[in-house]
Scaffold this active site. Structure first.
Site, PDB file in Angstrom:
ATOM      1  N   ASN A 100       0.873  -1.183   0.000  1.00 44.83           N
ATOM      2  CA  ASN A 100       0.000   0.000   0.000  1.00 44.83           C
ATOM      3  C   ASN A 100       0.904   1.225   0.000  1.00 44.83           C
ATOM      4  OD1 ASN A 100      -2.030  -1.790   0.415  1.00 44.83           O
ATOM      5  ND2 ASN A 100      -2.583  -1.078   2.475  1.00 44.83           N
ATOM      6  N   GLY A 101       0.469   2.309  -0.643  1.00 44.80           N
ATOM      7  CA  GLY A 101       1.278   3.529  -0.644  1.00 44.80           C
ATOM      8  C   GLY A 101       1.848   3.794  -2.024  1.00 44.80           C
ATOM      9  N   GLU A 483     -21.463  20.121   2.636  1.00 48.93           N
ATOM     10  CA  GLU A 483     -21.464  18.708   2.999  1.00 48.93           C
ATOM     11  C   GLU A 483     -22.602  17.963   2.299  1.00 48.93           C
ATOM     12  OE1 GLU A 483     -19.486  16.709   4.183  1.00 48.93           O
ATOM     13  OE2 GLU A 483     -20.639  15.035   4.977  1.00 48.93           O
ATOM     14  N   LYS A 487     -22.027  14.852  -0.226  1.00 46.09           N
ATOM     15  CA  LYS A 487     -22.648  13.525  -0.037  1.00 46.09           C
ATOM     16  C   LYS A 487     -23.326  13.083  -1.327  1.00 46.09           C
ATOM     17  CE  LYS A 487     -21.079  12.296   2.705  1.00 46.09           C
ATOM     18  NZ  LYS A 487     -20.144  13.001   3.487  1.00 46.09           N
ATOM     19  N   GLU A 490     -20.727  12.263  -4.197  1.00 42.82           N
ATOM     20  CA  GLU A 490     -19.927  11.066  -3.917  1.00 42.82           C
ATOM     21  C   GLU A 490     -20.640   9.760  -4.256  1.00 42.82           C
ATOM     22  OE1 GLU A 490     -17.264  11.176  -0.031  1.00 42.82           O
ATOM     23  OE2 GLU A 490     -19.307  11.827   0.343  1.00 42.82           O
ATOM     24  N   HIS A 506     -24.450  36.119  -7.175  1.00 46.23           N
ATOM     25  CA  HIS A 506     -23.174  36.535  -7.770  1.00 46.23           C
ATOM     26  C   HIS A 506     -22.709  35.548  -8.830  1.00 46.23           C
ATOM     27  CE1 HIS A 506     -22.841  39.813  -4.938  1.00 46.23           C
ATOM     28  NE2 HIS A 506     -23.118  38.953  -3.956  1.00 46.23           N
ATOM     29  N   LYS A 605     -11.958   4.928   1.399  1.00 44.32           N
ATOM     30  CA  LYS A 605     -12.364   5.366   2.731  1.00 44.32           C
ATOM     31  C   LYS A 605     -11.263   6.153   3.424  1.00 44.32           C
ATOM     32  CE  LYS A 605     -15.039   5.745   6.227  1.00 44.32           C
ATOM     33  NZ  LYS A 605     -16.023   6.825   6.045  1.00 44.32           N
TER      34      LYS A 605
END
Ligand code: F6R
Length: 610
Positions: A100-101, A483, A487, A490, A506, A605
């Site tokens: 991973n990474g 938010e 949601k 996503e 505006h 995640k």
């Protein structure tokens, strides 16, 4: 993001590894693979797509082994396909590795390995590791030493596990910037990127730190640094239970986590309010609170949903504590040489506690002398461990990729911190007590909102085919608009924008027509009249309007197409309530579109890469 699970012991590792991968699916991935030693020979099976597909493929292979590693990959270098999936093997398949990474200097290393005659089978950065290790083994080093030597040459991040068929009784694992935990059992040991993968087998774990290389056999565990220094590791007991990471009868983790919010918010508050004194007690901040209240400035740094909770925190802290507060994207903060001094306190907000940008921003701020504080959900996570002090949100494991209960718990913790500081400054005991009492009433108010689930589902049915949405709110509810829009995009892949309602004229007002739904967050507060004017402006242009309003607001029904009525609370706590209908609306729209709500495309995640 990518997931790792490994096993060594007396049992057949294959079901353990497959079940471990299933527990990691929530992290988001696009391919999966398993590598085992069967009769001391390596056997690797991998494919694009789901763990269930991998499971089907191996079903008839009669795999049986007591040592193996498995991986879910979230593509960074190279498309999701079988070649790029992990494990990667060396030329004679005696070594296999999962990683991973990101190996940032892989291009230079690859060139040198190609010059030495190594052949590459994938487009990944990770594959360089297996050939480097192969080279060091050929020079007479054992597996652990070879991993150490290889890692001395790489730049970037890694959580990795390697098996070598000539040393068939060990797994070597290492970590830098990508979480890795060793699980300890009886005559068996485990390795995982996330405790949920091994929780069914053990609760005794050791967290690896950056630059550590672990040697794991079936009945021993030891660790050294990549520079070969021996290290003593502490064993931790996990308190999380298996039930907590199951769906509990709900069709999706996201719905379960939305519905859990009365309880998770209670858990975030529990034992922390001292009602008689109108204040709070936060064990994690006891040692730093004197210094915190004296700070000249507070900065809140985070990414995504956690950044949105930081924005609400800014309103809270400035209103009640009168300390200038700024909110920064961690990814911007870390690279712009921020002006930070010992007069600043910087909060790092993170559900996972592993987000690469937030962690890097934390290290930058710490290096510059600021007081660094964490607001994390995952106990023992990197951010929680590297901050000077902090507060856990106690929302429990969040499995759905779209963050819901973690957000509301972050808001609760930010409210508690605000109350703590404000009481040390100008807030009276009576006002502090009122605020604390309001906070204690929040869980039952969330329960009332959750009862509107059916109504919200009906609204979702009406709007599921819209291709754009505008979310508008003011003051404390402007971050909620952001938010709500996040949601929706996503999990439903519908384009959505959040704006401060007054900004609409505006620019975004140009988008309004009968095909553009606008969601107004319009509780009765000091800007209510203004937001009603904004609603009129949208109505005049034929836009469809959904309003989140208060229970006693009958007038708004004459103006809007749909209203969702929620209980009232004080202004600073309103976002904890107004966000809930928006979570449910996004959820139902995505379900009605037939999408994978818990694992939306391209998302992970825990974002452990930059
Ligand atoms: C949104 C979401 C992400 C995360 C972001 C930060 O639903 O989940 O935007 O909020 O990746 O993650 P943490 O909070 O783990 O640092």
């Amino acid at each position: 993001m990518c997931g790792i699970v490994g096993y060594i012991g007396d049992k057949n590792c294959v079901p353990i590894l497959i079940n471990g991968l299933k527990r990691l699916e929530y992290r988001g991935y696009d391919s999966a693979g398993i590598g085992i030693l069967q009769d001391k020979k390596s056997l690797v099976v991998k494919n694009k797509g789901k763990v269930s597909f991998l499971e089907d493929r191996i079903e008839n292979l009669s795999l049986n082994s007591n040592i193996g590693i498995a991986h879910t990959r979230w593509a960074t270098h190279g498309i999701p396909n079988e070649q790029n999936a992990h494990p990667h093997t060396n030329h004679d398949h005696s070594i296999f590795i999962i990683h991973n990474g990101i190996i940032e200097n892989y291009a230079v290393i690859k060139k040198s390995l190609l010059n030495q005659g190594y052949k590459f089978n994938s487009e990944t950065d990770s594959e360089v590791l297996v050939h480097m290790i192969d080279g060091f083994i050929k020079n007479g080093n054992d597996l652990q030493k070879s991993v150490q030597l290889a890692l001395n040459e790489v730049e970037g991040t890694y959580g990795l596990a390697v098996i070598y068929s000539n040393e068939p009784d060990k797994i070597v694992a290492a970590r830098k910037g990508s979480p890795l935990v060793v699980g300890l059992g009886d005559n068996e040991n485990f390795i995982a990127s996330d405790v949920s993968a091994i929780l069914a087998h053990t609760k005794q774990v050791v967290y690896l730190e950056d630059g550590e290389v672990a040697l794991i056999t079936k009945n021993s565990f030891s660790a050294k640094t990549i520079y070969d220094k021996e290290i003593q590791k502490e064993v931790h007991e996990i308190t999380m239970t298996l039930e907590e990471i199951d769906k509990g009868g709900y069709p999706h983790f996201m719905l379960k986590e939305i519905m859990e919010q009365p309880e998770t918010v209670r858990n975030s508050i529990r034992g922390r309010i001292v009602l008689d004194h109108g204040t709070v007690k936060l064990g994690g901040l006891i040692d730093v609170v004197d210094s915190l209240v004296e700070k000249k400035r507070i900065i809140i740094t985070a990414c995504g949903t956690s950044w949105h909770s930081g924005l609400v925190g800014e309103y809270m802290i400035e209103q009640f504590c009168r300390i200038p507060t700024e909110v920064e994207y961690a990814s911007e903060f870390r690279y712009r040489n921020p002006i930070v001094s010992k007069d600043d306190a910087i909060f790092f907000v993170s559900q996972s506690g592993e987000t690469a940008d937030t962690l890097a921003a934390l290290r930058e701020a710490k290096m510059k002398g600021a007081l660094v504080l964490g607001i994390c959900n995952v106990v023992g996570s990197s951010i929680a461990r590297e901050t000077n002090a902090g507060v856990y949100t106690h929302a429990g494991p969040e499995i759905g990729v779209a963050s819901t209960k973690a957000f509301t718990s972050q808001l609760v913790v930010l409210a508690l911190i605000t109350l703590l500081i404000a009481r040390r400054k100008n807030l009276s005991q009576v006002d502090g007590k009122n605020l604390a009492e309001e906070l204690l009433k929040i869980p039952e108010k969330i329960e009332a909102i959750l009862k509107l689930n059916d109504k919200i589902e009906q609204i979702a049915e009406k709007f599921k085919d819209s291709s754009n949405f505008l979310y508008l709110g003011r003051g404390y509810n402007f971050p909620v608009a952001l938010e709500g829009a996040l949601k929706l995009k996503e999990i439903s892949y519908i384009h959505a924008e959040g704006y401060p309602a007054a900004e609409m004229k505006h620019g975004p007002i140009a988008l309004i027509d009968e095909n553009m739904p606008a969601i107004f967050i319009a509780p009765k507060d000091s800007t209510y009249d203004k937001i009603i004017s904004n609603i009129q402006e949208v109505k005049a242009r034929g836009g469809k309007i959904i309003a989140i309003a208060n229970e006693d607001d009958d007038d708004i029904d004459n103006l809007v197409d749909f209203s969702i009525k929620i209980p009232q609370t004080i202004r600073m706590l309103m976002p904890i309530l107004t966000v809930i209908p928006l979570q449910l609306l996004a959820y139902h729209i995505a379900v009605k579109k037939g999408l994978n709500v818990d694992q939306p495309r391209n998302l992970a995640k825990s974002v452990t890469v930059e």
